[in-house]
Structure formats: C-alpha cells, structure tokens
Scaffold this motif. Structure first.
Motif, PDB file in Angstrom:
ATOM      1  N   LEU A   1      51.018  38.344  30.728  1.00 13.29           N
ATOM      2  CA  LEU A   1      50.553  37.698  32.130  1.00 13.29           C
ATOM      3  C   LEU A   1      50.127  38.023  32.530  1.00 13.29           C
ATOM      4  O   LEU A   1      50.195  38.269  34.265  1.00 13.29           O
ATOM      5  CB  LEU A   1      51.789  36.793  32.239  1.00 13.29           C
ATOM      6  CG  LEU A   1      51.479  35.242  31.357  1.00 13.29           C
ATOM      7  CD1 LEU A   1      53.320  34.655  31.748  1.00 13.29           C
ATOM      8  CD2 LEU A   1      50.439  34.547  32.335  1.00 13.29           C
ATOM      9  N   SER A   2      50.561  40.083  33.080  1.00 11.86           N
ATOM     10  CA  SER A   2      50.904  40.690  33.948  1.00 11.86           C
ATOM     11  C   SER A   2      49.051  41.113  34.373  1.00 11.86           C
ATOM     12  O   SER A   2      48.736  41.123  35.169  1.00 11.86           O
ATOM     13  CB  SER A   2      51.531  42.090  33.879  1.00 11.86           C
ATOM     14  OG  SER A   2      52.936  41.253  34.047  1.00 11.86           O
ATOM     15  N   VAL A   3      48.788  41.545  32.895  1.00  9.34           N
ATOM     16  CA  VAL A   3      47.487  41.686  33.876  1.00  9.34           C
ATOM     17  C   VAL A   3      46.747  40.750  34.533  1.00  9.34           C
ATOM     18  O   VAL A   3      46.061  40.982  35.434  1.00  9.34           O
ATOM     19  CB  VAL A   3      47.215  42.319  32.705  1.00  9.34           C
ATOM     20  CG1 VAL A   3      45.153  42.480  32.375  1.00  9.34           C
ATOM     21  CG2 VAL A   3      47.412  44.335  31.684  1.00  9.34           C
ATOM     22  N   MET A   4      47.046  39.539  33.711  1.00  8.96           N
ATOM     23  CA  MET A   4      45.772  38.663  34.139  1.00  8.96           C
ATOM     24  C   MET A   4      45.918  37.975  35.876  1.00  8.96           C
ATOM     25  O   MET A   4      45.500  37.762  36.436  1.00  8.96           O
ATOM     26  CB  MET A   4      46.587  36.766  32.658  1.00  8.96           C
ATOM     27  CG  MET A   4      45.536  36.991  31.810  1.00  8.96           C
ATOM     28  SD  MET A   4      45.204  36.034  30.852  1.00  8.96           S
ATOM     29  CE  MET A   4      44.112  35.127  31.526  1.00  8.96           C
ATOM     30  N   LEU A   5      47.882  37.933  35.990  1.00  8.89           N
ATOM     31  CA  LEU A   5      47.491  37.967  37.586  1.00  8.89           C
ATOM     32  C   LEU A   5      47.227  38.750  38.097  1.00  8.89           C
ATOM     33  O   LEU A   5      46.764  39.144  39.415  1.00  8.89           O
ATOM     34  CB  LEU A   5      49.673  37.750  37.383  1.00  8.89           C
ATOM     35  CG  LEU A   5      50.217  36.556  37.137  1.00  8.89           C
ATOM     36  CD1 LEU A   5      51.670  36.692  36.888  1.00  8.89           C
ATOM     37  CD2 LEU A   5      49.952  35.317  37.436  1.00  8.89           C
ATOM     38  N   SER A   6      46.972  40.540  38.171  1.00 11.97           N
ATOM     39  CA  SER A   6      46.758  41.423  38.715  1.00 11.97           C
ATOM     40  C   SER A   6      45.014  40.952  38.876  1.00 11.97           C
ATOM     41  O   SER A   6      44.882  41.420  39.938  1.00 11.97           O
ATOM     42  CB  SER A   6      46.806  42.806  38.371  1.00 11.97           C
ATOM     43  OG  SER A   6      45.807  42.371  36.698  1.00 11.97           O
ATOM     44  N   LYS A   7      44.983  40.056  38.450  1.00 10.89           N
ATOM     45  CA  LYS A   7      42.914  40.064  38.432  1.00 10.89           C
ATOM     46  C   LYS A   7      42.922  38.924  39.419  1.00 10.89           C
ATOM     47  O   LYS A   7      42.052  38.240  39.296  1.00 10.89           O
ATOM     48  CB  LYS A   7      42.122  40.102  37.263  1.00 10.89           C
ATOM     49  CG  LYS A   7      42.393  40.772  36.736  1.00 10.89           C
ATOM     50  CD  LYS A   7      41.410  40.963  35.306  1.00 10.89           C
ATOM     51  CE  LYS A   7      41.866  42.154  34.103  1.00 10.89           C
ATOM     52  NZ  LYS A   7      41.610  43.866  34.746  1.00 10.89           N
ATOM     53  N   ILE A   8      44.170  37.975  39.743  1.00 11.74           N
ATOM     54  CA  ILE A   8      43.581  36.693  40.526  1.00 11.74           C
ATOM     55  C   ILE A   8      43.859  37.005  41.783  1.00 11.74           C
ATOM     56  O   ILE A   8      45.101  37.634  42.549  1.00 11.74           O
ATOM     57  CB  ILE A   8      45.077  35.748  40.427  1.00 11.74           C
ATOM     58  CG1 ILE A   8      44.753  34.918  38.703  1.00 11.74           C
ATOM     59  CG2 ILE A   8      44.385  34.066  41.191  1.00 11.74           C
ATOM     60  CD1 ILE A   8      45.734  34.281  38.012  1.00 11.74           C
ATOM     61  N   PRO A   9      43.370  36.583  42.682  1.00 11.68           N
ATOM     62  CA  PRO A   9      43.361  37.038  44.728  1.00 11.68           C
ATOM     63  C   PRO A   9      43.920  36.426  45.059  1.00 11.68           C
ATOM     64  O   PRO A   9      44.123  35.383  44.522  1.00 11.68           O
ATOM     65  CB  PRO A   9      41.294  36.740  44.460  1.00 11.68           C
ATOM     66  CG  PRO A   9      41.190  35.835  43.773  1.00 11.68           C
ATOM     67  CD  PRO A   9      41.928  36.062  42.375  1.00 11.68           C
TER      68      PRO A   9
END
Length: 194
Positions: free
Chosen positions: A186-194
C-alpha cells in the motif's frame, strides 16, 4: 472464478449475467444473515457475527474479482462504467468493514476477546480491496486534470481511506508478515497516486 480467470476475454454480457446472479443470491439471504454495523449485533455470538461478516466479505470479494479487469479495460468507454462502479463500491465496502472490525477488536472494542476468530484468509480480502482502490486512483490520474471538484473530493476521500488502511496494516506489521507485506504494498501504491 472460472469466468474471471479465463485465459480468453470473456463476453461482457456474461459478466453482467453473473453479476445479476450474485446480486440475487445476496438479496435472497435470510434476514438473520444480513450484514449490519458490528455495533448493531447484540444477541448474536461472536462466532455468528464473524460468520455473517465472512459471508458478506465473500460476496464483496466475488464482485471485485468479477469486475476487476474493467478498472483498466477501455477506461474511457462508458459501456464498462457499471463494472468499474460495482468493483470500486465493493472494494470500498470491504475497506470500511476492515476499519470497523479493526476498531471492534481493539482493547476497548466489543470483540477484543474474540479477535482470534478473525481469519488470515479475510486479511487477503482486505489486501485485494486496497489494491483495487489504489489501481482505480492510479488509473484516474490521466483524467484528474479534467475532473470536477466533486470527483477530486471523492478521490481525496479514497486516498484518506487507503491511508487509514495502511495505518491498520502498520499497527500489525510487527506481529504479522502478511501485515508487513500489505503495508509495504500500500505504501508503494499510494506513493504513485498523485
């Protein structure tokens, strides 16, 4: 499952037909097996409450799995908006259940003594839901410049929900390898969301 995991591209009409069958089965559940807020269960045993929760999660997971491919498939085609909406709605309900269950299993919560009954299997349902919502937000980045203020608020609410979900996973990562993995994903995915 056979439809969702088919190597061939299944007909969209079949997806809709299966969705209707799922809806009918869900609506035909007896009243005693209908999900409601955890605080509203009063006379039921914790085992019964968790069984009802599992039934509801199974339904929501089936909806997610059935419609998940349409989160990315021809995103601008309104024909598939129903599937995107059904998938996201089911994933958001799963995450809301996770937050509610997490609160109910805390030391002051109603199910603290019974939290051992929460299966590792449903943890994967929560991971699936988080990934679905992240994927939708990630795919929405192309249209965020055209999005209305209402759409942007909805996206912000979903980001907040995912952040809360990550906090739930973070709170368990010292005692659970799966929680640590989910938190990292989730941390990685959230980091890719503008």
């Amino acid at each position: 499952m056979r439809h969702a995991l088919s190597a061939k591209n299944p007909k969209y009409e079949d997806t809709i037909r299966l969705d209707q069958e799922l809806l009918e089965m869900h609506d035909e559940k007896p009243a005693c097996l209908q999900m409601k807020p955890l605080a509203a269960f009063t006379g039921e045993s914790p085992a019964m409450v968790f069984d009802i929760l599992n039934i509801d999660l199974m339904y929501l997971k089936c909806v997610c799995v059935l419609h998940r491919k349409y989160i990315t498939h021809e995103r601008s085609n309104p024909k598939y908006e129903y599937s995107r909406s059904r998938c996201i709605d089911a994933a958001l309900k799963i995450l809301a259940l996770q937050a509610e269950l997490y609160a109910a299993c805390q030391p002051e919560g109603k199910y603290f003594e019974d939290k051992w009954m929460v299966s590792t299997l449903i943890l994967y349902d929560f991971i699936l839901a988080g990934i679905v919502v992240c994927l939708d937000l990630y795919e929405s980045r192309h249209t965020s410049s055209d999005a209305s203020l209402c759409d942007l608020k909805i996206q912000a609410q979903r980001c907040d929900l995912l952040t809360h979900t990550r906090e739930i996973w973070n709170s368990r990562k010292e005692s659970s390898r799966d929680a640590r993995r989910a938190s990292n994903v989730l941390s990685v995915m959230l980091s890719k969301i503008p």
